[in-house]
Design a protein around this motif. Structure first.
Motif, PDB file in Angstrom:
ATOM      1  N   LYS A 182       0.294  14.618   7.900  1.00 26.81           N
ATOM      2  CA  LYS A 182      -1.275  14.152   7.985  1.00 26.81           C
ATOM      3  C   LYS A 182      -1.537  13.633   6.460  1.00 26.81           C
ATOM      4  N   LEU A 183      -2.386  12.600   6.291  1.00 24.08           N
ATOM      5  CA  LEU A 183      -2.678  11.798   5.191  1.00 24.08           C
ATOM      6  C   LEU A 183      -3.312  12.918   3.946  1.00 24.08           C
ATOM      7  N   LEU A 184      -2.453  12.885   2.893  1.00 25.47           N
ATOM      8  CA  LEU A 184      -2.943  13.635   1.743  1.00 25.47           C
ATOM      9  C   LEU A 184      -3.728  12.913   0.685  1.00 25.47           C
ATOM     10  N   MET A 185      -3.243  11.595   0.398  1.00 24.23           N
ATOM     11  CA  MET A 185      -4.014  10.803  -0.276  1.00 24.23           C
ATOM     12  C   MET A 185      -3.439   9.349  -0.443  1.00 24.23           C
ATOM     13  N   SER A 186      -4.257   8.182  -0.474  1.00 25.82           N
ATOM     14  CA  SER A 186      -3.599   7.000  -0.955  1.00 25.82           C
ATOM     15  C   SER A 186      -3.317   7.053  -2.325  1.00 25.82           C
ATOM     16  N   SER A 213       1.039  -1.079  -0.022  1.00 28.31           N
ATOM     17  CA  SER A 213       0.040  -0.032   0.015  1.00 28.31           C
ATOM     18  C   SER A 213       0.775   1.007   0.115  1.00 28.31           C
ATOM     19  N   PHE A 214       0.299   2.413  -0.632  1.00 31.38           N
ATOM     20  CA  PHE A 214       1.086   3.284  -0.851  1.00 31.38           C
ATOM     21  C   PHE A 214       0.357   4.616  -0.689  1.00 31.38           C
ATOM     22  N   PHE A 215       1.114   5.829  -0.051  1.00 33.99           N
ATOM     23  CA  PHE A 215       0.175   6.940   0.321  1.00 33.99           C
ATOM     24  C   PHE A 215       1.277   8.296  -0.059  1.00 33.99           C
TER      25      PHE A 215
END
Lengths: 111, 115
Positions: free
Chosen positions: A45-49, A32-34
């Motif tokens: 903070k998560l920007l996008m998967s 998985s990649f983010f």
């Protein structure tokens, strides 16, 4: 060799520019990649998967090339508020499970 | 209110002192992590815990210890602080979802200076 490598930058671009960040990973067991965003002295903070088929969220487009073990993030029509460090993140499943963060690419968007 | 909180936010201490950094979360996640961040090196994993009875060393655990007091609490201790432990420390949580991967949620960080 680092497991996740990014161009450290900094990237200095004018408002309205398109900018692309690249990331390579070395472990073929990566699942998985983010992309995460980190503002100065703040938490990531998560920007996008990032999905195999590529995905878009407004001005942001992420691409994954599993064969080349390469991930990209494209930002169109850059805003001043896009200035931050962008972290490439990979989940690897070998003998357990781990999350590996790239060192980040710094972006400065100027008026 | 923040989902992941850290205390203290800033701390200055002297070499040889014992320091505890605390982390609490209200997200209900089983997985918790401690990272340190140094300029140019990115985030490095110190310890992680996948549930209350599970503690695992990360890539840079020497000089650190942890305690998982409850699902919501995970503390990091420096038994005898040294100057090269000066860094920004982040706690994070995650709720692993096989197909979606492991998205991590970070606390605001603790800036630690060891003199």
């Amino acid at each position: 060799r680092k497991e996740v490598e990014q161009d450290p930058g900094p990237f200095n671009v004018p408002e309205g520019a398109t900018v692309a960040f690249n990331c390579t990973y070395s472990n073929s067991a990566s699942q998985s990649f983010f992309w995460y965003r980190q503002d100065c002295r703040k938490e990531p903070k998560l920007l996008m998967s990032v999905y195999s088929s590529g995905n878009e969220d407004g001005r942001f487009t992420a691409q994954l090339n599993r064969a080349s073990q390469y991930i990209s993030l494209l930002i169109r029509d850059s805003k001043l508020s896009d200035s931050a460090t962008y972290l490439c993140v990979v989940n690897v499943a070998t003998g357990g499970f781990k999350t590996i963060f790239g060192a980040g690419t710094r972006l400065f968007v100027k008026a | 209110d923040a989902d992941v909180t850290q205390t203290p936010r800033n701390r200055i201490t002297k070499t040889g002192k014992r320091i505890m950094l605390e982390c609490s979360q209200t997200k209900g996640h089983d997985r918790m992590y401690w990272y340190r961040q140094d300029p140019g090196l990115g985030l490095r994993l110190i310890y992680y815990s996948f549930d209350v009875k599970d503690i695992n060393k990360g890539e840079i655990s020497d000089g650190y210890s942890v305690s998982r007091q409850a699902q919501a609490k995970f503390s990091l201790s420096l038994e005898s602080a040294i100057p090269n432990q000066t860094a920004l420390y982040f706690c994070a949580t995650s709720d692993f979802s096989g197909s979606a991967g492991d998205t991590q949620y970070f606390g605001p960080g603790t800036r630690l200076t060891v003199l």
